[in-house]
Design an enzyme around this catalytic site. Sequence first.
Site, PDB file in Angstrom:
ATOM      1  N   ASP A 202      13.349  25.822-122.884  1.00 43.50           N
ATOM      2  CA  ASP A 202      12.823  24.644-123.566  1.00 43.50           C
ATOM      3  C   ASP A 202      11.331  24.475-123.223  1.00 43.50           C
ATOM      4  OD1 ASP A 202      13.624  22.204-125.081  1.00 43.50           O
ATOM      5  OD2 ASP A 202      12.956  21.155-123.285  1.00 43.50           O
ATOM      6  N   GLU A 257      11.243  28.612-126.467  1.00 40.12           N
ATOM      7  CA  GLU A 257      10.766  27.692-127.493  1.00 40.12           C
ATOM      8  C   GLU A 257       9.246  27.625-127.341  1.00 40.12           C
ATOM      9  OE1 GLU A 257      11.136  23.069-128.966  1.00 40.12           O
ATOM     10  OE2 GLU A 257      10.980  23.521-126.847  1.00 40.12           O
TER      11      GLU A 257
HETATM   12  C1  GLC Z   1      12.563  20.730-127.088  1.00 37.48           C
HETATM   13  C2  GLC Z   1      13.972  20.497-127.580  1.00 37.48           C
HETATM   14  C3  GLC Z   1      14.059  19.094-128.053  1.00 37.48           C
HETATM   15  C4  GLC Z   1      13.766  18.185-126.904  1.00 37.48           C
HETATM   16  C5  GLC Z   1      12.416  18.499-126.278  1.00 37.48           C
HETATM   17  C6  GLC Z   1      12.256  17.831-124.961  1.00 37.48           C
HETATM   18  O1  GLC Z   1      11.638  20.584-128.104  1.00 37.48           O
HETATM   19  O2  GLC Z   1      14.318  21.446-128.560  1.00 37.48           O
HETATM   20  O3  GLC Z   1      15.310  18.804-128.607  1.00 37.48           O
HETATM   21  O4  GLC Z   1      13.765  16.859-127.334  1.00 37.48           O
HETATM   22  O5  GLC Z   1      12.292  19.872-126.035  1.00 37.48           O
HETATM   23  O6  GLC Z   1      13.118  18.416-124.021  1.00 37.48           O
END
Ligand code: GLC
Length: 517
Positions: A202, A257
């Site tokens: 993440d 991500e």
């Molecule tokens: C990422 C996740 C999202 C979350 C954010 C904070 O973007 O995919 O769902 O709210 O991180 O952890």
Amino acid sequence: MSAPPWWSTAVLYQIYPRSFADANGDGVGDLPGIRRRLDHLVRLGVDGVWLSPFYRSPMADFGYDVSDHCDVDPVFGTLADFDALLADCHAAGLRVVVDLVPNHTSDEHPWFVASRSSRDDPRRDWYVWRDPAPDGGPPNNWIASFLPEPAWTYDEATGQYYLHQFLPQQPDLNWANPEVEAAVHDVMRFWLDRGVDGFRIDVAHGLGKDPELADDPEDLLPQPHVGHNDRPETHPILQRMRSLVDGYPGDRMLVGEVYLLDTHRVAPYYGSGDELHLAFNFPPLFAPWEAEAWRGQLATTYGLLDPVGAWPTWVLSSHDAPRHRTRYGGSEERARAAAALLLGLRGTPFLYAGEELGLLDADVPPERVVDPGGRDGCRAPIPWEPTAGHGWPVEPWLPFPPEVETHSAADEWADPRSTLDLYQRLLSARRASPALRHGEQRVLDTPPGVLGWLRTAGADRRAVLVNFTDRPVELEGTEALGATAGWIVEVASDGVGEGSRNVGRLGPDQALWLRPA
Ligand code: GLC
């Protein structure tokens, strides 16, 4: 030549556990619920799952605010439930990738509770604390996601502000402190030792922070995130995570991500094969349903990733954005053509639970809105049955998506014209074809509104043609027909003409997968 690694030929399926399947009847999906539905995934033909967080959490961000990284939240089950799910997945031939949330914790995590308890606490420096600005306001002008409000919250008791890129309940860890890194590495070992096949990291692009905490440029406010996005400090952090997972047997994988909305900035996250194995690339997810836009996305993605030996990923839907059927205007035909596009591209595709049913986002009435980030619609529960409750023992935490009477998994499994049947045909054709799984890709000349490409691995060949318009298109006289004349329609997104010869015509919003006769 050695076999390509599993994560380069796999199709991964994202499960948002709250919304997938509820075994204990509390209206929230759980790990035993997922276990009971594994037959759906096996029959569908995906190669593995990515599980969004199921760790202990106060749920301010529905699990992305972790208060214990090494335990399962009671709403999702127990560690024993996780072990059983992992064992069942592995027995069924499914890989399991879990979410790792290393950028921040919950404000109820014992690390943060200690950190905020006093300026002298040994864990004070595990988070980013700063004195107020001379006027008493936040230390700099950084803005948080979701709200948008300052990325700093003042703590009365100790007289300092703490940093949070997201909600105030999600304080950012201080990755400049080696103890933080050691603690997160322990978390990774905990799950690797249990047998997970990898992590989805993440906010992978946001771990390093500007040590000076300099103001973001005013002209980019309110969404610049310069000081805590894409910092050089992040790359060594990812390299050391990579070393850690590479030290384990069995090809464990890191997919990050990398939410930077610019593929030029995504490519470096693969390092020189020593950072992420895979990085999400979000610009295509936000591209409109237009042939020229997608031609550009393909050129940019392959143009930037291939030269550095980076394997692309493709994704159309997730728990963070409107579903692609909703984004593309609501037409299910178009969403089906998009599935043929996604699964026909060179790279690792990620599906989001429910897209195989052709689901739309739910209309969430104001009184049922729960997500501060406005993402409830795409998180609507999966309808399993056509009957009342749709396979959920009680009313689920969010309303069902539209068309639930006709779009349950049970109904769609029984209907050879369903979107679910299409996904199964695409996945089975892909699995059987080395060209589709890991072959080369060459874009063909096509008429306006159409995109087409050839996939080749040795003697195995396939072609993908996608009509982005709502009108029929003739391919007569184009390379797209020249290269595929006489080929057989292996899969048609609308089911029309499968098994017959390519006649050089695409129906409105139709995509074809072709194979030599
Ligand atoms: C990422 C996740 C999202 C979350 C954010 C904070 O973007 O995919 O769902 O709210 O991180 O952890």
